[in-house]
Scaffold this active site. Structure first.
Site, PDB file in Angstrom:
ATOM      1  N   ASP A  97      36.795  43.902  38.544  1.00  0.00           N
ATOM      2  CA  ASP A  97      35.543  44.118  39.277  1.00  0.00           C
ATOM      3  C   ASP A  97      35.021  42.788  39.831  1.00  0.00           C
ATOM      4  O   ASP A  97      35.339  41.709  39.318  1.00  0.00           O
ATOM      5  CB  ASP A  97      34.508  44.750  38.347  1.00  0.00           C
ATOM      6  N   GLU A 135      35.564  39.492  44.626  1.00  0.00           N
ATOM      7  CA  GLU A 135      35.549  38.967  46.005  1.00  0.00           C
ATOM      8  C   GLU A 135      35.687  37.444  46.082  1.00  0.00           C
ATOM      9  O   GLU A 135      36.343  36.976  47.036  1.00  0.00           O
ATOM     10  CB  GLU A 135      34.260  39.413  46.718  1.00  0.00           C
ATOM     11  N   ASP A 181      30.888  49.571  45.971  1.00  0.00           N
ATOM     12  CA  ASP A 181      29.649  50.241  45.540  1.00  0.00           C
ATOM     13  C   ASP A 181      28.994  50.937  46.731  1.00  0.00           C
ATOM     14  O   ASP A 181      27.998  50.468  47.291  1.00  0.00           O
ATOM     15  CB  ASP A 181      28.715  49.224  44.902  1.00  0.00           C
TER      16      ASP A 181
END
Length: 668
Positions: free
Chosen positions: A386, A389, A456
């Site tokens: 998760d 990035e 998300d």
């Protein structure tokens, strides 16, 4: 000015301080690098060493060419109002048809390439190409704008939650193009030209290919950046997740209920805050007292445990001091080396947290050694990467400093390097069943077993429609393993009839995604912190009517799993993704290049998801060149190439079988 390299395999161009190298890089493919004074070999990129292929290079001082199979690159020194410049052009070898050519920005200055120095060998880089009427452009990662054809768009080349930057495009003109720089920048796909920009880098680097079909181009791209491994059989089933199961008992209760109901469940997820502190990379014993026993029971029930691994490290973590002192955290060009806020356990307010640096080999080893000790050795085999990035707040990647270089030049590499840590570590255990679910990726991530989910996203019909295009573009960009949060992430009231319709339709779509996964932060929701859990998000949370539809979807996916694995084998071997736009298989059908709300799942299934609330029917395009059979009714359409209107009752997603294919997509 134009010469042949000493080994006879590259064309070298030198104009003033600018140096260009054009060389074969795989079948029907060329690599171009442009530097100031010299070509560097230490700039990070996505390409793997190419397999040897025949090439022919010629030069006569002011012109030259490189022939690499089906593609020919030519260079010419031309006179300009300010002196001389070099121009590159790429054509089909057999016909001479132009695929792509450089175009100068102005008749005076600048030319097709621009280097604006900022010091230390770095500068803003620009590369310009011609625009072509009627061209369509696909790929370039995963975007939230809701379009499939990216022509006319301006796209930032930076990683963000739900925005995955993979700078590879496929053109309807018959070429594929990789901007082989992980630098922050943008690409402008305008009517008057295409411009690639790197805010700060040392040299231009790109790769171009062609082929006799879109599938061939995708195969060349996989050869150039690495093929995805074979997806393990267990990963082809249904994955269950919600915002957070707080304890071992909560998670096991959900899996036991699935088993008691006779519902298939391949994977269950222990999400964030299962650790004592961010960056500890281990279970909190107070909430997860016996992970080994939990994994054993899950294995007996036929379910794998996936755990969430964040790359961020709290100052409260037991690993923080060592990572800091060994230089294994991401640094900062200015200020403190902390990059995001976090509300950790045992600390009543937000604190700044750091990032480990996966571009540093020792940092990758440290992370894997910790993960192995605390998870792998306890039986965990699946990893949710998760916020990879990486998630930074505020979003100023130019201020980051990595082992591999300044953030402005290398930051987009982060998710690929993070995946590499797990891939290298697990292979060192003689275990090649690597499954990584990340929120981001870059070119080449697929070779490390990296899947991507779409981030998300909102729990809305608009969002569902956007997912179809986003997933197809990421597939074209070389990432064959992809999924969404079924039902969306942000919101969704399990008691709402409107939302129950949405999640049932999303499940129908999810059956035909490469990975089939439920996740979300359902209502009622609370503020961010270690106490959060989210509303119920199990398949039985949405009432009996929705459950009946969802159970049909679960069982259809179970029947499809052998077919799914067959398509994953194709992706592994050929680079053609299982979920793909119609034009990949039907490039001669002009309408196939335009349809953006249906797709192929493997060669035999055409899927047209229901994307509007209350829809009672929808248009479906049946590509020319094949016969199509309605999976629900058995009605056969022998003359593809047109559109039909298909009823869409709540129990049905339009699916068509190609040319009498035998795939079990009936509802029951």
């Amino acid at each position: 000015m134009i010469s042949i390299s000493d080994d006879g395999r590259a064309l070298l161009v030198s104009v003033r301080h600018e140096v260009l190298r054009i060389e074969p890089w795989g079948a029907d493919s060329l690599r171009v690098r442009v530097g100031q004074h010299a070509i560097r070999d230490d700039v990070p990129g996505a390409l793997v060493p190419p397999k040897p292929a025949p090439a022919w290079v010629t030069a006569d001082g002011r012109a030259g060419s490189v022939i690499a199979g089906a593609i020919t690159g030519t260079a010419e020194v031309v006179a300009t109002d300010t002196g001389i410049d070099a121009r590159l052009r790429f054509t089909r070898t057999d016909t001479g048809e132009e695929l792509l050519a450089e175009r100068a920005a102005h008749f005076w200055w600048p030319g097709p390439r621009l280097f604006l120095p900022s010091g230390g060998g770095y500068g803003r880089l620009e590369q310009r190409f011609a625009a072509y009427d009627g061209e369509r452009i696909f790929g370039l990662g995963q975007r939230t704008h809701g379009r499939l054809d990216q022509k006319g768009m301006v796209l930032d080349l930076v990683q963000r939650n739900a925005e995955v930057s993979v700078p590879f495009l496929l053109s309807s003109r018959g070429y594929g193009f990789l901007w082989n720089l992980p630098a922050v920048g943008r690409v402008e796909l305008a009517a008057n030209g295409t411009r690639w920009v790197a805010d700060s880098a040392r040299q231009i680097d790109y790769w171009i290919t062609t082929g006799d079909s879109p599938a061939a181009i995708l195969g060349h791209y996989a050869d150039a950046t690495g093929h995805a491994p074979m997806l393990p059989a267990w990963a082809s089933g249904f994955w269950q997740s919600k915002l957070r199961y707080r304890t071992q008992d909560e998670l096991l209760a959900v899996v036991r209920e699935h088993h008691a109901r006779g519902l298939p469940l391949a994977v269950v997820v222990a999400d964030f805050f299962h650790w004592p502190h961010l960056g500890d990379w281990r279970f909190d014993e107070a909430e997860w007292p016996d992970p080994e026993a939990m994994v054993r029971e899950l294995d007996e029930l036929g379910t794998k445990l996936m755990v969430s691994i964040w790359p961020t490290v709290s100052p409260l973590s037991e690993n923080f001091a060592e990572l800091r002192d060994r230089g294994l955290l991401v640094g900062a060009e200015q200020g403190l080396a902390v990059h995001a806020p976090w509300k950790d356990k045992g600390f009543g307010t937000e604190m700044p947290v750091a990032l480990y640096d996966p571009t540093h080999p020792e940092a990758r080893r440290f992370l894997w050694d910790t993960v192995k000790r605390n998870y792998y050795d306890k039986g965990v085999r699946a990893w949710w990467l998760d916020a990879c990035e990486p998630e930074i707040q505020p979003g100023h990647p130019h201020n980051l400093r990595f082992h591999a270089g300044p953030g402005a030049e290398v930051v987009n590499l982060y998710p690929q390097a993070h995946a590499r840590a797990f891939h290298e570590g697990q292979l060192a255990e003689d275990d090649d069943e690597v499954v990584l679910l990340g929120r981001s990726a870059w070119a080449g991530s697929q070779r490390f077993g990296a899947a991507v989910w779409s981030g998300d996203i909102p729990a809305t019909w608009d969002s569902l429609r956007a997912q179809v295009r986003a997933g197809l573009n990421l597939a074209v960009a070389g990432i064959p393993w992809w999924t969404t949060d079924i039902g969306g992430f942000h919101g969704g009231d399990p008691e709402s009839p409107e939302y129950r319709e949405l999640i049932a339709r999303w499940f129908q779509y999810g059956v035909f995604c490469p990975l089939f996964r439920l996740h979300g932060y359902r209502d009622p929701r609370t503020g961010f912190g270690p106490e959060m859990t989210g509303g119920p998000n199990e398949v039985w949370s949405y009432g009996p009517e929705a459950l009946a539809s969802i159970e049909d979807s679960l069982r259809m996916r179970e029947r499809l799993r052998p077919y799914v694995l067959d398509q994953m084998r194709v992706a592994h071997e050929s680079g053609v993704p299982p979920m793909r736009p119609l034009f990949v298989d039907f490039p001669d059908d002009e309408r196939a290049w335009e349809v953006d709300d249906q797709f192929l799942f493997g060669p035999d299934l055409l899927v047209a998801p229901v994307l509007h609330a209350g829809a009672e029917s929808r248009h479906v395009h049946l590509p020319a060149g094949s016969a199509w059979t309605d999976a629900a009714t058995g009605e056969r359409h022998d003359d593809g190439g047109g559109s039909i209107e298909v009823p869409t009752p709540r129990t049905r997603i339009p699916v068509f079988l190609r040319d009498d294919a035998d795939v079990p997509v009936h509802l029951r």
